[in-house]
Write an enzyme that holds these catalytic residues in place. Structure first.
Site, PDB file in Angstrom:
ATOM      1  CG  ASP A  87      -2.479   0.707   0.709  1.00 17.37           C
ATOM      2  OD1 ASP A  87      -2.142   1.782   0.351  1.00 17.37           O
ATOM      3  OD2 ASP A  87      -3.350   0.079   1.010  1.00 17.37           O
TER       4      ASP A  87
ATOM      5  CG  HIS B 233      -4.180   2.014  -2.412  1.00 21.06           C
ATOM      6  ND1 HIS B 233      -4.277   2.582  -1.285  1.00 21.06           N
ATOM      7  CD2 HIS B 233      -5.193   1.973  -3.327  1.00 21.06           C
ATOM      8  CE1 HIS B 233      -5.560   3.078  -1.282  1.00 21.06           C
ATOM      9  NE2 HIS B 233      -6.449   2.638  -2.221  1.00 21.06           N
TER      10      HIS B 233
ATOM     11  CD  GLU C  41      -9.900   3.971  -1.636  1.00 21.98           C
ATOM     12  OE1 GLU C  41     -10.616   4.688  -0.863  1.00 21.98           O
ATOM     13  OE2 GLU C  41      -8.637   3.651  -1.066  1.00 21.98           O
TER      14      GLU C  41
ATOM     15  CB  THR D 166      -3.228  -2.878  10.068  1.00 18.82           C
ATOM     16  OG1 THR D 166      -2.610  -3.147   8.815  1.00 18.82           O
ATOM     17  CG2 THR D 166      -4.006  -4.165  10.427  1.00 18.82           C
TER      18      THR D 166
END
Ligand code: ACM
Length: 365
Positions: free
Chosen positions: A21, A82, A139, A288
């Site tokens: 990411d 990402h 996204e 996370t």
């Protein structure tokens, strides 16, 4: 491994492992060592933290540990968005800079990008014997405007007669899906990729945008397999009580309580029922980046993980909230015994909520 043990207890049989990411690239790739030595540096709270990542030996060990518990591990390498950490390591494949999300995407107009990513897919393939590969696709809009600033990208769009940036995005997804299939894997993707032209018999869509039911409908209409993981109530990085402040809420108010998870998916927020033989399962997502300790992770997972199991394995007609709450009390006792730092919906004061709090950036999508 501890999480896999709990998953086995709850008969949760897939671990979807989001390995890359913006904040870091966490899987060793021998052909491109800088992905981890450079892309593995930093995290959400400290952009200079020493590189952390899983070696391929670690991955093999975890996949084998999971397999012994009848759990299939599915890797995700998120693309074309990402991709910030990868682009830090290999800037030559970056799709460019926009102010808020610089180097968020790979460059979809460069042939070398496709070779680079296909090499990575090929190298990862033998590590995950289930041969399911999640290529992200979510996204992209955050970084896509940068594409318009690149003469190479706009020339490619003109050449291929693409009218919109979306056309280019779906071209990218289609090409990468072809690479995944060529490597012998099936293609898994977030629901944005539903709009791309992917082979129905080899594609599974993960429906995450609960505010876009039309994406779910489209995925089913295209005869893709579908996994249900809508943000409400299946994102475990969302808080689980109105008083909680550490974690996300939807539109500043909505959160994911234990009972909301238990009641999924037979009770949709708008009252509608989701039902189709193409729906192959449900999934909870715990992002996370702002979860900085195991304690904090426990707090977000337990006992919602137990509720998710009940949601997945219990037919709506036999769901019984009173019985579930009784069972839950037994689980909480077990968490005490095992040293799990859980949220207790019956006694919320037992464990304080705001440990290791890292403010979450506002994301409005
Ligand atoms: C996602 O939450 N971006 C899949």
């Amino acid at each position: 491994k501890m999480l896999l043990d709990w998953m086995a207890r709850y008969k949760i049989n897939k671990l979807h492992w989001h390995l890359t990411d913006a904040q870091g690239w966490r899987i060793q790739i021998n052909k491109y060592p800088k992905l981890t030595t450079v892309g593995g540096i930093g995290n959400f709270n400290d952009t200079l933290a020493p590189a952390k990542y899983y070696t391929q030996d670690d991955i093999r060990e975890i996949v084998a540990y999971a397999a012994k518990r009848y759990i299939t591990v599915i890797p995700e390498i998120d693309m074309p968005g990402h991709a910030t950490a990868a682009n830090k390591a290999y800037p030559e494949y970056s799709g460019g800079v926009v102010e808020r999300y610089p180097n968020f995407t790979f460059n979809p107009a460069k042939e070398e990008t496709y070779s680079f990513l296909s090499d990575i897919i090929k190298e990862i393939n033998p590590l995950f014997p289930a041969h399911l590969f999640h290529l992200g696709g979510d996204e992209v809009a955050y970084g896509m405007q940068a594409w318009l600033k690149s003469p190479q990208i706009t020339a490619t769009m003109a050449d291929k007669k693409f009218a919109t940036l979306n056309d280019l995005q779906f071209y990218f997804i289609k090409r990468m899906a072809d690479s995944v299939i060529k490597s012998g894997d099936k293609v898994l993707c977030w629901d944005e990729a539903t709009d791309a032209d992917l082979p129905a018999d080899k594609t599974t869509v993960f429906w995450w945008r609960q505010n876009k039911p039309e994406q779910l409908a489209l995925a089913l209409k295209k005869n893709y397999q579908v996994v249900l993981c809508p943000r409400l109530p299946m994102y475990f990085d969302f808080v689980q009580d109105s008083t909680h402040i550490s974690g996300r809420k939807w539109a500043d108010t909505a959160f994911n309580s234990v009972m909301d998870v238990y009641n999924f998916p037979d009770k949709q927020m708008d009252g509608s029922v989701i039902s189709s033989p193409n729906i192959v399962g449900i999934q909870a997502n715990v992002w996370t980046e702002t979860i900085a300790s195991e304690k904090r992770l426990d707090y977000m997972l337990f006992p919602r993980l137990a509720a998710m199991s009940e949601a997945g394995w219990t037919a709506p007609a036999v769901k019984d909230t009173t019985k579930f709450k009784e069972k839950l009390k037994g689980e909480l006792k077990l968490y005490n015994k095992k040293g799990i730092y859980y949220y207790d919906p019956f006694h919320p004061e037992v464990h304080p909520e705001a440990i290791d709090y890292a403010p979450h950036p506002k994301i409005k999508d």
